[in-house]
Write a protein that holds these residues in place. Structure first.
Motif, PDB file in Angstrom:
ATOM      1  N   UNK A  45      32.279  50.422  61.302  1.00  0.00           N
ATOM      2  CA  UNK A  45      31.239  49.589  61.491  1.00  0.00           C
ATOM      3  C   UNK A  45      31.468  48.280  61.823  1.00  0.00           C
ATOM      4  N   UNK A  46      32.732  47.459  62.030  1.00  0.00           N
ATOM      5  CA  UNK A  46      33.319  46.422  62.462  1.00  0.00           C
ATOM      6  C   UNK A  46      33.907  46.549  63.684  1.00  0.00           C
ATOM      7  N   UNK A  47      34.660  47.775  64.222  1.00  0.00           N
ATOM      8  CA  UNK A  47      34.925  47.688  65.417  1.00  0.00           C
ATOM      9  C   UNK A  47      34.084  47.563  66.205  1.00  0.00           C
ATOM     10  N   UNK A  48      33.409  48.036  66.441  1.00  0.00           N
ATOM     11  CA  UNK A  48      32.362  48.136  67.729  1.00  0.00           C
ATOM     12  C   UNK A  48      31.818  46.714  67.723  1.00  0.00           C
ATOM     13  N   UNK A  49      31.538  46.138  66.778  1.00  0.00           N
ATOM     14  CA  UNK A  49      32.024  44.419  66.431  1.00  0.00           C
ATOM     15  C   UNK A  49      31.910  43.461  66.866  1.00  0.00           C
ATOM     16  N   UNK A  50      33.887  43.989  67.027  1.00  0.00           N
ATOM     17  CA  UNK A  50      34.726  43.160  67.345  1.00  0.00           C
ATOM     18  C   UNK A  50      34.864  43.301  69.032  1.00  0.00           C
ATOM     19  N   UNK A  51      34.839  44.681  68.785  1.00  0.00           N
ATOM     20  CA  UNK A  51      34.405  44.989  70.708  1.00  0.00           C
ATOM     21  C   UNK A  51      33.469  44.233  71.531  1.00  0.00           C
ATOM     22  N   UNK A  87      37.720  32.082  68.551  1.00  0.00           N
ATOM     23  CA  UNK A  87      37.248  31.168  67.252  1.00  0.00           C
ATOM     24  C   UNK A  87      35.632  31.493  66.856  1.00  0.00           C
ATOM     25  N   UNK A  88      35.428  30.737  67.823  1.00  0.00           N
ATOM     26  CA  UNK A  88      33.577  31.379  67.782  1.00  0.00           C
ATOM     27  C   UNK A  88      33.058  32.947  68.296  1.00  0.00           C
ATOM     28  N   UNK A  89      33.580  33.776  68.644  1.00  0.00           N
ATOM     29  CA  UNK A  89      33.725  35.330  68.841  1.00  0.00           C
ATOM     30  C   UNK A  89      34.125  35.738  67.278  1.00  0.00           C
ATOM     31  N   UNK A  90      34.754  35.592  66.868  1.00  0.00           N
ATOM     32  CA  UNK A  90      35.312  35.826  65.158  1.00  0.00           C
ATOM     33  C   UNK A  90      33.874  34.938  64.451  1.00  0.00           C
ATOM     34  N   UNK A  91      33.422  34.012  64.429  1.00  0.00           N
ATOM     35  CA  UNK A  91      32.574  32.786  63.253  1.00  0.00           C
ATOM     36  C   UNK A  91      30.959  34.362  63.264  1.00  0.00           C
ATOM     37  N   UNK A  92      30.688  34.644  64.660  1.00  0.00           N
ATOM     38  CA  UNK A  92      29.785  34.666  65.703  1.00  0.00           C
ATOM     39  C   UNK A  92      29.737  36.328  64.392  1.00  0.00           C
ATOM     40  N   UNK A  93      30.518  37.469  64.299  1.00  0.00           N
ATOM     41  CA  UNK A  93      30.370  38.399  64.486  1.00  0.00           C
ATOM     42  C   UNK A  93      30.597  38.163  63.125  1.00  0.00           C
ATOM     43  N   UNK A  98      23.757  41.315  60.508  1.00  0.00           N
ATOM     44  CA  UNK A  98      24.774  42.880  60.998  1.00  0.00           C
ATOM     45  C   UNK A  98      25.357  43.040  60.465  1.00  0.00           C
ATOM     46  N   UNK A  99      26.357  42.228  60.095  1.00  0.00           N
ATOM     47  CA  UNK A  99      27.650  42.366  58.817  1.00  0.00           C
ATOM     48  C   UNK A  99      27.931  41.762  57.960  1.00  0.00           C
ATOM     49  N   UNK A 100      26.573  40.629  57.763  1.00  0.00           N
ATOM     50  CA  UNK A 100      26.423  40.752  55.765  1.00  0.00           C
ATOM     51  C   UNK A 100      26.100  42.067  55.244  1.00  0.00           C
TER      52      UNK A 100
END
Length: 129
Positions: A45-51, A87-93, A98-100
Motif C-alpha cells: 500500500x505505501x510504496x505507491x503512496x511514496x511514488x 519533508x512536506x511530501x513525507x508529512x503529506x503521506x 488514506x495512509x491512516x
C-alpha cells in the motif's frame, strides 16, 4: 507516534531520506500471518503512496547484527532507506486519510517497534534528484 513538531523544525522543502528501523511481531496482531506478512501488506500500500509523492525506496534489507554500539535495544529485523523529495511530501503521506485508514493498521499489526529517523545528506554516491 509521528513527531510532527520535530519535523516542522526542518526545512519543509528540503529532500529527506528516512531511515526506517523495524522489529516485527512474531505473529501479526490481527491474526493474519506473521508480522512480516503484515509488513508486506503495508509495503504494498505505501510504496505507491511514496511514488505518488515523488519518493522512492533506496534500499531495504534484513538487519543481521549490531557491529558497533550497544546491543540492548538494537535488535532490529529490517531496515529501509526511503527518499522523499521534501519533508512536506513525507508529512503529506503520513497524515493522509488514506495512509491512516489503509496502511497504518498493517504497520501496527506488523511492528513491535518502528523508528523512523529523518536524515540530511552530507555525502552520497547516489544521485537522486
Amino acid at each position: 507516534m509521528l513527531n510532527i513538531a520535530g519535523l516542522e523544525g526542518l526545512d519543509r522543502n528540503a529532500p529527506v531520506v528516512m531511515l526506517n528501523l523495524m522489529r516485527f511481531h512474531a505473529h501479526s496482531r490481527d491474526g493474519n500471518g506473521s508480522g512480516w506478512d503484515a509488513y508486506l501488506r503495508y509495503s504494498a500500500i505505501t510504496v505507491p503512496m511514496i511514488r505518488a509523492r515523488g519518493g522512492t525506496l533506496l534500499w531495504t534489507g534484513e538487519a543481521k547484527a549490531v557491529a558497533l554500539g550497544p546491543h540492548a535495544g538494537n535488535e532490529w529485523d529490517f531496515v529501509a532507506l526511503v527518499f522523499y523529495p521534501s519533508v512536506a511530501a513525507f508529512l503529506d503521506m503520513m497524515t493522509s486519510e488514506a495512509y491512516e485508514r489503509e496502511a497504518d493498521p498493517h504497520r501496527v499489526n506488523a511492528c513491535a517497534e518502528h523508528v523512523i529517523i529523518a536524515t540530511n545528506e552530507a555525502y552520497s554516491k547516489l544521485k537522486i534528484a
